[in-house]
Design an enzyme around this catalytic site. Structure first.
Site, PDB file in Angstrom:
ATOM      1  CG  ASN A 294      -1.878   1.141   1.227  1.00  0.00           C
ATOM      2  OD1 ASN A 294      -2.087   1.778   0.185  1.00  0.00           O
ATOM      3  ND2 ASN A 294      -2.457   1.447   2.365  1.00  0.00           N
ATOM      4  CG  ASP A 321       6.666   1.659   2.968  1.00  0.00           C
ATOM      5  OD1 ASP A 321       6.746   1.451   4.191  1.00  0.00           O
ATOM      6  OD2 ASP A 321       5.582   1.773   2.375  1.00  0.00           O
ATOM      7  CG  HIS A 325       4.121  -7.933   7.018  1.00  0.00           C
ATOM      8  ND1 HIS A 325       3.486  -7.382   8.101  1.00  0.00           N
ATOM      9  CD2 HIS A 325       3.965  -7.057   5.999  1.00  0.00           C
ATOM     10  CE1 HIS A 325       2.959  -6.215   7.757  1.00  0.00           C
ATOM     11  NE2 HIS A 325       3.245  -5.980   6.486  1.00  0.00           N
TER      12      HIS A 325
HETATM   13 ZN   LIG Z   1       5.343   2.581   5.555  1.00  0.00          ZN
END
Ligand SMILES: [Zn+2]
Length: 440
Positions: A294, A321, A325
């Site tokens: 995103n 960014d 995960h």
């Molecule tokens: Zn971010």
């Protein structure tokens, strides 16, 4: 302790470009000597340096012949996950990934648990990073209490604690809140970083809206979801006469809006991430959840517009960014998978592709990945006598295949697995200390 980095091509935009020797002592650059330049104090004399008439032994020599020596790279968009999500990443693993990727400094996003919206969390992050003594970590704090988008945090107190910028790293739905946040942050001289997105327009979407989403039967996020946010925040930036930095720009419309705003003197800056000029939504075919992020991967037109925006200066910064995960969040159906990919260890080779294509010069790359982020955040960067010895050495020739099992990050969520890369960091030095070395 005296360290010599010799024979490398030093590239510091607007300052230096040429083969030089650098001498480092006490955490600082103490001498910069151009090739062939001989003075009484030349550090190039084998294993001795002459300083102030004194002959001193050089303790450490790095031969950077054929390599590029640049100001220590800075990634201004990193999710370190600690406190709260240590199974995804810790401050230590994140810093190690940064050092291996060639980054001397990283900025930590506030979406931890608890959220970094108070001085205790900011101080915790700084204390952990200081104890590690690896790369520099600059905490960003949340604009709103608990990232709820409605109550302002104590920006003055956060600044005192060491916070250098503010962001919720998610869309701020309430424009009035955003206005107040910009005004309040301005009073403390703190930069606001915006994740521009209209959450109602993007609601339910899991990839870029378009032919591929239709073909895959996945719900889409239109370009307008980002651009509406970008345009609103430009308007609020003009209204409040404040500074604003726009994170991870992914669409051609956003590039156009930012270019126009800069043209009329609005004090905005912008960043993108390597994935947005490298991959299109074509990569989502096959439902690989490592292509879910995103903003989403966009169309080929957008990919081109992002590269163009970097080339013409509309986009100031490349930040990864880095969003690690665990497999638990990614090895699920595409719809349910978490957004985000890791980036610290693939940013440099992906940025070098832009140099290879002629989109950026080497100096341009250094600007996007070191000196521009530093300028935007009010930090020091550059190869200068007396400056902190934050230095990255890159080998442009080194070829390798991405294997996420070799990552220092706990995150394995990369869409670049098995990709052939060329060029990588071979030395990362922070304050004169070598934090990563793959160089004799
Ligand atoms: Zn971010």
């Amino acid at each position: 302790m005296l360290t010599l980095i010799k024979g490398g091509r030093v590239v510091d935009p607007g300052n230096l470009d040429g083969v030089m020797d650098l001498l480092v002592s006490d955490g600082k650059i103490i001498e910069i000597r151009k090739k062939g330049e001989k003075k009484g104090s030349s550090p190039a004399d084998g294993d001795h340096a002459f300083l102030n008439g004194e002959k001193l032994p050089i303790d450490q020599v790095f031969d950077a012949t054929g390599k590029i020596v640049m100001p220590g790279l800075m990634d201004m968009h990193v999710h370190l996950r600690e406190p709260g999500y240590e199974y995804k990443e810790t401050i230590e693993t994140g810093c190690r990934a940064a050092a291996h990727g060639g980054f001397a400094s990283i900025c930590a996003m506030p979406d931890t648990n608890p959220v970094n919206d108070n001085r205790q969390v900011a101080e915790f992050i700084l204390k952990k990073a200081a104890a590690l003594d690896m790369v520099k970590v600059y905490p960003f704090a949340a604009l709103s209490r608990g990232l709820n988008g409605d109550i302002l945090n104590e920006y003055g107190e956060l600044k005192q604690a060491g916070v250098i910028a503010l962001t919720d790293n998610r869309p701020i739905r309430n424009s009035q809140f955003m206005r107040r946040a910009l005004e309040y942050a301005k009073g403390f001289g703190l930069l606001v970083i915006s994740h521009c997105e209209d959450p109602d327009l993007s609601a339910g979407g899991v990839m870029n809206e378009g032919a591929i989403a239709t073909q895959l039967g996945l719900s889409g996020i239109p370009n307008a979801a980002e651009c509406v946010g970008v345009m609103r925040d430009i308007a609020l930036c003009e209204l409040t006469d404040s500074r604003l930095h726009i994170a991870h720009v992914s669409t051609k419309e956003s590039v156009r809006a930012i270019q126009a705003a800069k043209g009329r003197g609005v004090k905005i800056t912008a960043a993108t991430a390597p994935q947005y000029y490298t991959l299109s939504d074509n990569a989502v075919i096959g439902y690989n959840t490592h292509t879910k992020m995103n903003p989403p991967l966009r169309s080929r037109d957008d990919v081109q517009a992002i590269a163009q925006g970097l080339a013409d200066g509309t986009i100031d910064v490349i930040a990864s960014d880095h969003a690690p995960h665990s497999s638990i969040e990614k090895e699920v159906e595409f719809d349910l998978a978490a957004d985000g990919i890791v980036g610290l260890e693939t940013s440099v080779p992906l940025a070098l592709r832009l140099v290879e294509q002629g989109t950026l010069s080497l100096a341009g790359l250094v600007a996007k990945m070191a000196t521009n982020p530093a300028r935007i955040l009010g930090l020091e960067s550059g190869i200068r006598i007396g400056a902190p010895a934050d230095i990255t050495v890159i080998d442009l020739e080194k070829k390798y295949t991405v294997n996420s099992n070799n990552f220092q990050s706990l995150g394995r969520n990369t869409p670049f697995e098995n990709r052939q890369m060329q060029g990588r960091a071979v030395l990362t030095m922070v304050g004169g200390k070598v934090v990563y070395k793959h160089l004799n």
